[in-house]
Design a protein around this motif. Structure first.
Motif, short mmCIF file in Angstrom:
data_model
loop_
_atom_site.label_atom_id
_atom_site.label_comp_id
_atom_site.label_asym_id
_atom_site.label_seq_id
_atom_site.Cartn_x
_atom_site.Cartn_y
_atom_site.Cartn_z
N ASP A 87 0.85 -1.19 0.00
CA ASP A 87 0.00 0.00 0.00
C ASP A 87 0.89 1.24 0.00
O ASP A 87 1.45 1.62 1.03
CB ASP A 87 -0.91 0.00 1.24
CG ASP A 87 -1.94 1.13 1.22
OD1 ASP A 87 -1.81 2.03 0.36
OD2 ASP A 87 -2.85 1.11 2.06
N LYS A 88 1.02 1.86 -1.16
CA LYS A 88 1.88 3.03 -1.28
C LYS A 88 1.07 4.32 -1.47
O LYS A 88 1.63 5.37 -1.79
CB LYS A 88 2.85 2.86 -2.45
CG LYS A 88 2.22 2.60 -3.80
CD LYS A 88 3.28 2.44 -4.86
CE LYS A 88 2.67 2.17 -6.24
NZ LYS A 88 2.00 0.87 -6.31
N ASP A 89 -0.22 4.23 -1.25
CA ASP A 89 -1.09 5.39 -1.41
C ASP A 89 -0.95 6.32 -0.22
O ASP A 89 -1.33 5.95 0.90
CB ASP A 89 -2.54 4.91 -1.54
CG ASP A 89 -3.52 6.07 -1.77
OD1 ASP A 89 -3.07 7.23 -1.83
OD2 ASP A 89 -4.73 5.78 -1.88
N PRO A 90 -0.42 7.53 -0.40
CA PRO A 90 -0.24 8.44 0.75
C PRO A 90 -1.55 8.88 1.38
O PRO A 90 -1.55 9.38 2.50
CB PRO A 90 0.52 9.62 0.14
CG PRO A 90 0.20 9.58 -1.32
CD PRO A 90 0.04 8.13 -1.66
N TYR A 91 -2.68 8.69 0.68
CA TYR A 91 -3.98 9.07 1.23
C TYR A 91 -4.62 7.94 2.03
O TYR A 91 -5.72 8.08 2.55
CB TYR A 91 -4.91 9.53 0.12
CG TYR A 91 -4.48 10.85 -0.46
CD1 TYR A 91 -4.86 12.06 0.12
CD2 TYR A 91 -3.64 10.90 -1.58
CE1 TYR A 91 -4.44 13.27 -0.39
CE2 TYR A 91 -3.21 12.11 -2.10
CZ TYR A 91 -3.61 13.30 -1.50
OH TYR A 91 -3.17 14.50 -2.00
N SER A 92 -3.92 6.82 2.12
CA SER A 92 -4.39 5.70 2.92
C SER A 92 -3.74 5.77 4.30
O SER A 92 -2.54 5.97 4.42
CB SER A 92 -4.02 4.38 2.25
OG SER A 92 -4.20 3.29 3.14
N LYS A 93 -4.56 5.58 5.34
CA LYS A 93 -3.98 5.59 6.69
C LYS A 93 -3.18 4.32 6.95
O LYS A 93 -2.52 4.20 7.98
CB LYS A 93 -5.06 5.77 7.74
CG LYS A 93 -6.14 4.71 7.78
CD LYS A 93 -7.21 5.12 8.79
CE LYS A 93 -8.38 4.15 8.83
NZ LYS A 93 -9.43 4.60 9.76
N TYR A 94 -3.24 3.38 6.02
CA TYR A 94 -2.44 2.16 6.11
C TYR A 94 -1.24 2.20 5.18
O TYR A 94 -0.63 1.17 4.90
CB TYR A 94 -3.30 0.94 5.77
CG TYR A 94 -4.55 0.80 6.61
CD1 TYR A 94 -4.48 0.32 7.91
CD2 TYR A 94 -5.79 1.15 6.10
CE1 TYR A 94 -5.61 0.19 8.69
CE2 TYR A 94 -6.93 1.02 6.86
CZ TYR A 94 -6.84 0.54 8.16
OH TYR A 94 -7.98 0.41 8.92
N CYS A 95 -0.91 3.39 4.68
CA CYS A 95 0.21 3.53 3.75
C CYS A 95 1.48 2.93 4.36
O CYS A 95 1.87 3.27 5.48
CB CYS A 95 0.43 5.01 3.44
SG CYS A 95 1.73 5.31 2.24
N GLY A 96 2.13 2.06 3.61
CA GLY A 96 3.32 1.38 4.10
C GLY A 96 3.04 -0.04 4.55
O GLY A 96 3.96 -0.78 4.87
N SER A 97 1.75 -0.43 4.55
CA SER A 97 1.39 -1.78 4.99
C SER A 97 1.13 -2.68 3.78
O SER A 97 1.27 -2.26 2.64
CB SER A 97 0.14 -1.72 5.87
OG SER A 97 -1.01 -1.46 5.08
N CYS A 98 0.72 -3.90 4.06
CA CYS A 98 0.30 -4.83 3.00
C CYS A 98 -1.20 -4.71 2.83
O CYS A 98 -1.96 -4.70 3.81
CB CYS A 98 0.69 -6.26 3.36
SG CYS A 98 0.21 -7.47 2.12
N LYS A 99 -1.68 -4.62 1.60
CA LYS A 99 -3.09 -4.39 1.32
C LYS A 99 -3.95 -5.63 1.51
O LYS A 99 -5.18 -5.53 1.62
CB LYS A 99 -3.26 -3.89 -0.12
CG LYS A 99 -2.67 -2.52 -0.37
CD LYS A 99 -2.98 -2.02 -1.77
CE LYS A 99 -2.22 -2.79 -2.82
NZ LYS A 99 -2.35 -2.17 -4.17
N VAL A 100 -3.35 -6.81 1.52
CA VAL A 100 -4.14 -8.04 1.54
C VAL A 100 -3.70 -8.91 2.72
O VAL A 100 -2.55 -8.89 3.14
CB VAL A 100 -3.99 -8.83 0.22
CG1 VAL A 100 -4.56 -8.03 -0.93
CG2 VAL A 100 -2.53 -9.18 -0.04
N PRO A 101 -4.63 -9.71 3.26
CA PRO A 101 -4.29 -10.59 4.38
C PRO A 101 -3.49 -11.80 3.91
O PRO A 101 -3.61 -12.22 2.74
CB PRO A 101 -5.66 -11.01 4.93
CG PRO A 101 -6.58 -10.90 3.76
CD PRO A 101 -6.07 -9.75 2.94
N PRO A 102 -2.69 -12.38 4.78
CA PRO A 102 -1.84 -13.52 4.37
C PRO A 102 -2.63 -14.74 3.95
O PRO A 102 -2.18 -15.50 3.10
CB PRO A 102 -1.00 -13.79 5.63
CG PRO A 102 -1.72 -13.15 6.76
CD PRO A 102 -2.44 -11.99 6.18
#
Length: 474
Positions: A87-102
């Motif tokens: 997740d590289k979207d700067p408008y996401s509060k999860y920016c820097g995380s993985c978008k999908v569960p393992p």
């Protein structure tokens, strides 16, 4: 050039239809070759016999062995999946995380029918940016309130394990460690402190204080930040704890194992560094004195350490294959002026300085100008593109043989996040887009970025701490 003249793949081509194999010294490379052989033979393959065959062979294999080609594409797609999931979207509060569960990682990325689908994610890896020696590639959110994520922490990859069906075909349980490369501009190399630092300075096991690696890589691997639950433990601690858990589990079951590390660009450097750490920490040793074979599939990677680091990696029996575009500049750094190609006397003197680097392992250099699909003149970022490199692997049949796609891998993937294909291919550049930039209507009819479900499930602090204690690291 008309489209009809392009060397388009036949829809009847499959992975078992590979034609040829690259000119590399296969005797010095351990690959998990059995993975694709399984697709062809459908019977268990003894990894030990393959290991002995590879080590004992002094021949140069050309054309490309189909099993090696499939291995490279498989692990390359694993490395590519890190870019897809990040997740590289700067408008996401999860920016820097993985978008999908393992649990549904490959399925959610649309890779459920890819060659990666025979693996299941067992753990995610996170890294923190607490040192001024860490490259400034960490993406940050504009969201600054006390939320579930911390801008000083980034998701850096995962550990995956071959499922029972794939393991049965392989004749062994393959543990894959996959590191994410940088998603920002390639100037990250300029931001990285490129002086050498002893691995022992960050508490890695080392039999020689002269074993050194680039300081920036070392800190990405070892830094941690107690302010965020995702970085309570360093990337190194998370990885070693998970490998301790997995190797114990499959050793109790009496299963044969292999450990394969891979990554692109910065991820390649982390793959080589962590492979060294795993072997030096003795995690590849079984009670009966047998060793779990460790190999690294490196894609477009920079140099990592000095000549002593290179020698120790070789002594530990780690096999490395580096694949790169010969026109890409990243594999030439650091150590542009003085490196492993320097005369022996120069290397001897240069090794006393903190700036002498050496590549490790066998190399397979590919040339994008050999492909009839690809533009001849590309920018720096395109030359470094992983999808382009996988395309070149698929079409390589040796230096003197014509470029021809062997597996039918979709050419359109090359332009997924770049402008690389010739216009005659009729594939728009950067065609991979998130619908409505990820915004979805909520129950109130408002367009919002959706909450990440189960992000807390990515953490297993108790397990990590337990296994770190067994390693003497906690």
């Amino acid at each position: 050039m008309a489209v009809s003249k392009l060397n388009l793949p036949s829809p009847n081509h499959h992975h078992h239809g590979f034609l040829i194999n690259p000119k590399i010294k296969i005797n010095t490379l351990i690959t998990s070759q059995a993975v694709t052989a399984a697709a062809t033979t459908r019977r268990p393959i003894e990894h030990t016999s393959l290991r002995n065959k590879i080590q004992g062979s002094g021949t140069m294999l050309d054309p490309m062995d189909p099993i090696l080609r499939s291995d490279l594409i498989r692990y390359g797609e694993m490395a590519q999946s890190c870019y897809e999931a990040f997740d590289k979207d700067p408008y996401s509060k999860y920016c820097g995380s993985c978008k999908v569960p393992p649990q549904t990682f490959f399925q959610d990325l649309g890779m459920g029918d890819s060659c990666c689908s025979g693996y299941e994610i067992s753990s995610y890896i996170y890294s923190s940016n607490t040192s001024n020696l860490v490259p400034k590639f960490f993406t940050e959110s504009v969201y600054k309130s006390d939320g579930p994520w911390n801008s000083m922490v980034n998701w850096m990859g995962y550990v995956a394990v071959s499922n029972d069906e794939t393991t049965a075909r392989l004749g062994r349980r393959d543990i894959a460690v996959v590191w994410r490369g940088t998603v920002t501009k390639l100037e990250w190399m300029e931001d990285l402190m490129d002086f050498l630092k002893p691995v022992s300075a960050q508490n890695l096991k080392s039999k020689d204080p002269n074993i050194k690696v680039m300081a920036g890589f070392l800190h990405v691997y070892t830094d941690k930040d107690q302010r965020c639950p995702y970085s309570k433990f360093s990337a190194r601690e998370q990885l070693l704890a998970e490998l301790t858990r997995l190797t114990k589990l499959y050793k109790q079951r009496g299963e044969k194992m292999s450990i394969t590390l891979t990554g692109h660009s910065l991820g390649s450097a982390l793959a080589i560094l962590s492979a060294y750490d795993i072997a030096e920490s003795d995690l590849d040793n079984l009670d009966n004195k047998q060793k779990i074979p460790i190999s690294v599939m490196s894609f477009s990677g920079p140099r990592v350490g000095n000549i002593m680091f290179k020698k120790r990696v070789e002594e530990l029996g780690i096999k490395v294959l580096r694949v790169f575009n010969v026109h890409d500049k990243v594999p030439n750094v650091p150590g542009v002026l003085v490196n492993e190609r320097a005369p022996p006397l120069v290397r001897l003197v240069a090794d006393l300085t903190p700036f002498f680097y050496s590549h490790i392992g066998e190399e397979l250099g590919l040339d994008h100008t050999r492909s009839s699909f690809v533009k001849e003149n590309l920018d720096i970022a395109s030359l470094h593109n992983l999808e382009l490199l996988l395309h070149l692997i698929d079409g390589y049949h040796g230096k003197k043989n014509k470029f021809s796609l062997a597996s039918g891998r979709d050419v359109a993937l090359v332009n997924k996040d770049g402008d690389i294909l010739k216009h005659e291919c009729l594939i728009p550049p950067k065609w991979s887009q998130v619908e409505n930039k990820g915004l979805k209507k909520n129950q109130n009819g408002e367009w919002k970025l959706p909450e990440q479900k189960g992000i807390e499930d990515h953490l297993r602090h108790k397990d990590v701490e337990l296994h770190l204690r067994k390693l003497g690291l906690a």
